[in-house]
Scaffold this motif. Structure first.
Motif, PDB file in Angstrom:
ATOM      1  N   PRO A  18     -25.725  66.598 -90.932  1.00  0.00           N
ATOM      2  CA  PRO A  18     -24.563  66.722 -90.057  1.00  0.00           C
ATOM      3  C   PRO A  18     -24.885  66.676 -88.558  1.00  0.00           C
ATOM      4  CG  PRO A  18     -25.183  68.872 -90.899  1.00  0.00           C
ATOM      5  CD  PRO A  18     -26.071  67.875 -91.589  1.00  0.00           C
ATOM      6  N   ARG A  19     -26.126  66.952 -88.188  1.00  0.00           N
ATOM      7  CA  ARG A  19     -26.475  67.020 -86.770  1.00  0.00           C
ATOM      8  C   ARG A  19     -27.036  65.678 -86.319  1.00  0.00           C
ATOM      9  NH1 ARG A  19     -29.552  72.247 -84.106  1.00  0.00           N
ATOM     10  NH2 ARG A  19     -29.797  71.455 -81.976  1.00  0.00           N
ATOM     11  N   ARG A  20     -26.438  65.108 -85.290  1.00  0.00           N
ATOM     12  CA  ARG A  20     -26.783  63.757 -84.852  1.00  0.00           C
ATOM     13  C   ARG A  20     -27.842  63.795 -83.763  1.00  0.00           C
ATOM     14  NH1 ARG A  20     -23.097  59.562 -85.804  1.00  0.00           N
ATOM     15  NH2 ARG A  20     -23.054  58.895 -83.625  1.00  0.00           N
ATOM     16  N   VAL A  21     -28.847  62.940 -83.929  1.00  0.00           N
ATOM     17  CA  VAL A  21     -29.981  62.867 -83.014  1.00  0.00           C
ATOM     18  C   VAL A  21     -30.127  61.432 -82.516  1.00  0.00           C
ATOM     19  CG1 VAL A  21     -32.499  63.064 -82.821  1.00  0.00           C
ATOM     20  CG2 VAL A  21     -31.210  64.742 -84.174  1.00  0.00           C
ATOM     21  N   ARG A  44     -30.687  67.419 -92.952  1.00  0.00           N
ATOM     22  CA  ARG A  44     -30.135  68.210 -91.849  1.00  0.00           C
ATOM     23  C   ARG A  44     -29.710  67.351 -90.667  1.00  0.00           C
ATOM     24  NH1 ARG A  44     -35.482  71.535 -91.995  1.00  0.00           N
ATOM     25  NH2 ARG A  44     -35.938  69.778 -93.387  1.00  0.00           N
ATOM     26  N   LEU A  45     -30.340  66.174 -90.519  1.00  0.00           N
ATOM     27  CA  LEU A  45     -30.133  65.361 -89.323  1.00  0.00           C
ATOM     28  C   LEU A  45     -29.727  63.939 -89.681  1.00  0.00           C
ATOM     29  CD1 LEU A  45     -33.304  66.376 -87.255  1.00  0.00           C
ATOM     30  CD2 LEU A  45     -31.025  67.412 -87.169  1.00  0.00           C
ATOM     31  N   HIS A  46     -29.026  63.323 -88.730  1.00  0.00           N
ATOM     32  CA  HIS A  46     -28.681  61.902 -88.789  1.00  0.00           C
ATOM     33  C   HIS A  46     -29.258  61.259 -87.528  1.00  0.00           C
ATOM     34  CE1 HIS A  46     -25.217  58.719 -88.534  1.00  0.00           C
ATOM     35  NE2 HIS A  46     -26.405  58.162 -88.641  1.00  0.00           N
ATOM     36  N   MET A  84     -25.890  65.610 -77.507  1.00  0.00           N
ATOM     37  CA  MET A  84     -26.746  65.238 -78.634  1.00  0.00           C
ATOM     38  C   MET A  84     -28.184  65.696 -78.373  1.00  0.00           C
ATOM     39  SD  MET A  84     -25.568  61.288 -79.357  1.00  0.00           S
ATOM     40  CE  MET A  84     -26.532  61.119 -80.865  1.00  0.00           C
ATOM     41  N   ASP A  85     -28.906  65.978 -79.448  1.00  0.00           N
ATOM     42  CA  ASP A  85     -30.350  66.128 -79.352  1.00  0.00           C
ATOM     43  C   ASP A  85     -30.940  64.742 -79.149  1.00  0.00           C
ATOM     44  OD1 ASP A  85     -30.593  69.063 -80.120  1.00  0.00           O
ATOM     45  OD2 ASP A  85     -29.514  68.249 -81.853  1.00  0.00           O
ATOM     46  N   ARG A 108     -28.196  67.791 -75.503  1.00  0.00           N
ATOM     47  CA  ARG A 108     -28.271  69.162 -76.039  1.00  0.00           C
ATOM     48  C   ARG A 108     -29.694  69.706 -75.986  1.00  0.00           C
ATOM     49  NH1 ARG A 108     -25.913  70.822 -82.041  1.00  0.00           N
ATOM     50  NH2 ARG A 108     -26.574  73.010 -82.043  1.00  0.00           N
ATOM     51  N   GLU A 262     -38.154  70.712 -85.209  1.00  0.00           N
ATOM     52  CA  GLU A 262     -37.272  71.747 -85.773  1.00  0.00           C
ATOM     53  C   GLU A 262     -37.220  72.975 -84.868  1.00  0.00           C
ATOM     54  OE1 GLU A 262     -36.849  71.807 -90.463  1.00  0.00           O
ATOM     55  OE2 GLU A 262     -38.967  71.838 -89.870  1.00  0.00           O
ATOM     56  N   LEU A 265     -34.887  72.291 -81.984  1.00  0.00           N
ATOM     57  CA  LEU A 265     -33.511  72.263 -82.446  1.00  0.00           C
ATOM     58  C   LEU A 265     -32.974  73.681 -82.621  1.00  0.00           C
ATOM     59  CD1 LEU A 265     -33.686  69.435 -85.147  1.00  0.00           C
ATOM     60  CD2 LEU A 265     -32.870  69.262 -82.788  1.00  0.00           C
TER      61      LEU A 265
END
Length: 268
Positions: A18-21, A44-46, A84-85, A108, A262, A265
């Motif tokens: 769900p978390r976009r990088v 966990r990430l996209h 965003m990260d 982010r 990680e 994040l």
């Protein structure tokens, strides 16, 4: 600075989390190079991972427009409205740093893996940059002579910890690197002279998002000096070293880099 008209990068989407990088690859790489980390973190990430001009499935750089400006503008356009990260490697890390400095409301957290922002080494430890330029001489000479395949081979050797790695690569990989090598000289003004003003007073000191710096244990001295200079200039920046890794740590050591990623994040 002119941006290449109509350029639209090919974008890889890696992971289903769900978390976009936003993930920015190195010169002569491609967006799919983040696949190793995506396999570790993909639940966990996209990862949104564009290919540079003349790299991967993106169109070629036109050789006339400003290459770093084209990369910056088209990358910024890919970002979400919400912060965003951002993670970047080598030249991709320099673009990530520019995003954090120029569009902080979009970022982010930022993770910089061996950024080739040599303006810092030039200012802080010029002897390391002189050594880097000596190592880079075979590439420099081949590029000046217009021998792009030899330039790509020499560039690849510069950043690899393995001897004769070029000869072990598939022909398709060698051709892809030869295709992209012509962009390298166009980055020098940004990387060596800081034409974007990142080192201007208050820029790096004003970054307030979590900042993670990463290098391999075997990093070149100019890279180590650059990262130490960033750590000294950015409040709260954290520097981690990946054991036994060289410049290509996201590819050769994806698990170790993912563990560092990680941690940042969790701070964001």
């Amino acid at each position: 600075m002119s941006v290449q008209t109509g350029f639209a990068p090919f974008v890889h989407h890696l992971g289903q989390g769900p978390r976009r990088v936003l993930a920015l690859h190195c010169t002569l790489g491609f967006g799919g190079a983040w696949n190793g980390m995506a396999k570790v973190l993909g639940d966990r990430l996209h990862f949104i991972a564009p290919d540079l001009p003349s790299h991967g499935k993106s169109p070629d750089w036109d050789g006339q427009s400003d290459f770093p400006a084209t990369v910056y503008d088209t990358t910024l356009a890919l970002m979400d409205d919400a912060p965003m990260d951002v993670i970047g490697h080598s030249f991709g890390a320099v673009t990530a740093l520019r995003l954090a400095a120029r569009a902080p409301e979009k970022v982010r957290s930022i993770t910089l893996i061996e950024p080739v922002f040599f303006a810092i080494a030039k200012a802080d430890a010029p002897e390391t940059l002189a050594d880097h330029d000596r190592v880079a001489m075979p590439f420099t000479q081949a590029a000046a002579a217009g021998n792009m395949e030899e330039a790509a081979r020499a560039f690849n050797r510069m950043w690899s910890t393995e001897e004769n790695v070029w000869n072990t690569l598939p022909e398709r990989s060698r051709a892809a690197m030869t295709r992209g090598i012509h962009v390298v000289p166009s980055t020098y003004a940004l990387l060596y002279e800081d034409t974007d003003g990142i080192l201007a007073p208050g820029v790096l000191g004003g970054l307030d998002m979590p900042v993670q710096l990463v290098r391999g244990e075997l990093a070149h001295g100019a890279i180590a000096a650059t990262l130490e200079g960033l750590r000294d200039r950015i409040p709260g920046a954290v520097l981690d070293v990946i054991p036994e890794a060289g410049h290509m740590a996201p590819i050769t050591h994806p698990q170790a880099v993912a563990e560092v990623f990680e941690r940042v994040l969790a701070r964001a």
